[in-house]
Design a protein around this motif. Sequence first.
Motif, mmCIF file in Angstrom:
data_model
loop_
_atom_site.group_PDB
_atom_site.id
_atom_site.type_symbol
_atom_site.label_atom_id
_atom_site.label_comp_id
_atom_site.label_asym_id
_atom_site.label_seq_id
_atom_site.Cartn_x
_atom_site.Cartn_y
_atom_site.Cartn_z
ATOM 1 N N VAL A 29 2.555 17.457 1.595
ATOM 2 C CA VAL A 29 3.796 18.087 2.017
ATOM 3 C C VAL A 29 4.589 18.646 0.837
ATOM 4 O O VAL A 29 5.044 19.788 0.859
ATOM 5 C CB VAL A 29 4.663 17.095 2.813
ATOM 6 N N THR A 30 4.759 17.843 -0.204
ATOM 7 C CA THR A 30 5.522 18.302 -1.366
ATOM 8 C C THR A 30 4.738 18.046 -2.643
ATOM 9 O O THR A 30 4.068 17.019 -2.778
ATOM 10 C CB THR A 30 6.876 17.573 -1.470
ATOM 11 N N ASN A 31 4.791 18.966 -3.568
ATOM 12 C CA ASN A 31 4.266 18.826 -4.920
ATOM 13 C C ASN A 31 2.790 18.396 -4.943
ATOM 14 O O ASN A 31 2.440 17.336 -5.461
ATOM 15 C CB ASN A 31 5.121 17.838 -5.720
ATOM 16 N N SER A 32 1.924 19.233 -4.417
ATOM 17 C CA SER A 32 0.494 18.912 -4.429
ATOM 18 C C SER A 32 -0.078 18.893 -5.841
ATOM 19 O O SER A 32 -1.153 18.336 -6.075
ATOM 20 C CB SER A 32 -0.280 19.890 -3.553
ATOM 21 N N ARG A 33 0.634 19.449 -6.816
ATOM 22 C CA ARG A 33 0.148 19.477 -8.194
ATOM 23 C C ARG A 33 0.053 18.078 -8.810
ATOM 24 O O ARG A 33 -0.654 17.893 -9.787
ATOM 25 C CB ARG A 33 1.043 20.356 -9.062
ATOM 26 N N PHE A 34 0.764 17.086 -8.240
ATOM 27 C CA PHE A 34 0.696 15.741 -8.809
ATOM 28 C C PHE A 34 -0.704 15.178 -8.735
ATOM 29 O O PHE A 34 -1.070 14.295 -9.499
ATOM 30 C CB PHE A 34 1.696 14.805 -8.126
ATOM 31 N N LEU A 35 -1.568 15.705 -7.833
ATOM 32 C CA LEU A 35 -2.938 15.217 -7.728
ATOM 33 C C LEU A 35 -3.776 15.579 -8.946
ATOM 34 O O LEU A 35 -4.743 14.903 -9.250
ATOM 35 C CB LEU A 35 -3.602 15.757 -6.460
ATOM 36 N N TYR A 36 -3.416 16.648 -9.622
ATOM 37 C CA TYR A 36 -4.170 17.021 -10.817
ATOM 38 C C TYR A 36 -3.890 16.027 -11.918
ATOM 39 O O TYR A 36 -4.631 15.755 -12.769
ATOM 40 C CB TYR A 36 -3.788 18.428 -11.285
ATOM 41 N N ILE A 88 0.851 -1.191 0.000
ATOM 42 C CA ILE A 88 0.000 0.000 0.000
ATOM 43 C C ILE A 88 0.884 1.237 0.000
ATOM 44 O O ILE A 88 0.635 2.200 -0.722
ATOM 45 C CB ILE A 88 -0.932 0.010 1.234
ATOM 46 N N TYR A 89 1.934 1.211 0.814
ATOM 47 C CA TYR A 89 2.836 2.358 0.926
ATOM 48 C C TYR A 89 3.565 2.635 -0.384
ATOM 49 O O TYR A 89 3.734 3.793 -0.761
ATOM 50 C CB TYR A 89 3.852 2.131 2.049
ATOM 51 N N ILE A 90 3.991 1.590 -1.097
ATOM 52 C CA ILE A 90 4.808 1.818 -2.283
ATOM 53 C C ILE A 90 3.987 2.167 -3.527
ATOM 54 O O ILE A 90 4.550 2.573 -4.524
ATOM 55 C CB ILE A 90 5.729 0.608 -2.586
ATOM 56 N N THR A 91 2.667 2.021 -3.465
ATOM 57 C CA THR A 91 1.858 2.421 -4.609
ATOM 58 C C THR A 91 1.904 3.929 -4.757
ATOM 59 O O THR A 91 2.055 4.664 -3.789
ATOM 60 C CB THR A 91 0.393 1.966 -4.461
ATOM 61 N N GLY A 92 1.808 4.422 -5.962
ATOM 62 C CA GLY A 92 1.863 5.858 -6.188
ATOM 63 C C GLY A 92 3.236 6.435 -5.936
ATOM 64 O O GLY A 92 3.370 7.574 -5.499
ATOM 65 N N LYS A 93 4.286 5.666 -6.189
ATOM 66 C CA LYS A 93 5.671 6.100 -6.001
ATOM 67 C C LYS A 93 5.921 6.587 -4.580
ATOM 68 O O LYS A 93 6.526 7.614 -4.349
ATOM 69 C CB LYS A 93 6.033 7.183 -7.013
ATOM 70 N N GLY A 94 5.400 5.859 -3.607
ATOM 71 C CA GLY A 94 5.614 6.206 -2.212
ATOM 72 C C GLY A 94 4.629 7.201 -1.656
ATOM 73 O O GLY A 94 4.676 7.548 -0.492
ATOM 74 N N ARG A 95 3.715 7.684 -2.461
ATOM 75 C CA ARG A 95 2.737 8.661 -1.990
ATOM 76 C C ARG A 95 1.478 7.992 -1.464
ATOM 77 O O ARG A 95 0.596 8.669 -0.978
ATOM 78 C CB ARG A 95 2.365 9.608 -3.127
#
Length: 71
Positions: free
Chosen positions: A64-71, A40-47
């Motif tokens: 915490v970092t790079n919230s733009r990845f959610l778009y 579960i932890y490693i899915t989404g490149k650690g996110r």
Amino acid sequence: MKKIIVIGGGAAGMAAAIAAAENGCAATIYEKNEKLGKKIYITGKGRCNVTNDCDMEGLFDSVVTNSRFLY
């Protein structure tokens, strides 16, 4: 008390063990990785693929970092 053995400590295995424990059973999880939920932890490149229940602005503010990845 019933004893339940769950093979695999992923999302489904942990959910099954929790459900068994909530219904009065003694649940034991066997997992080959060094800790439960590792996949579960490693899915989404650690996110992770787990979010919280709030509005979108609150969610973006909690990243915490790079919230733009959610778009």
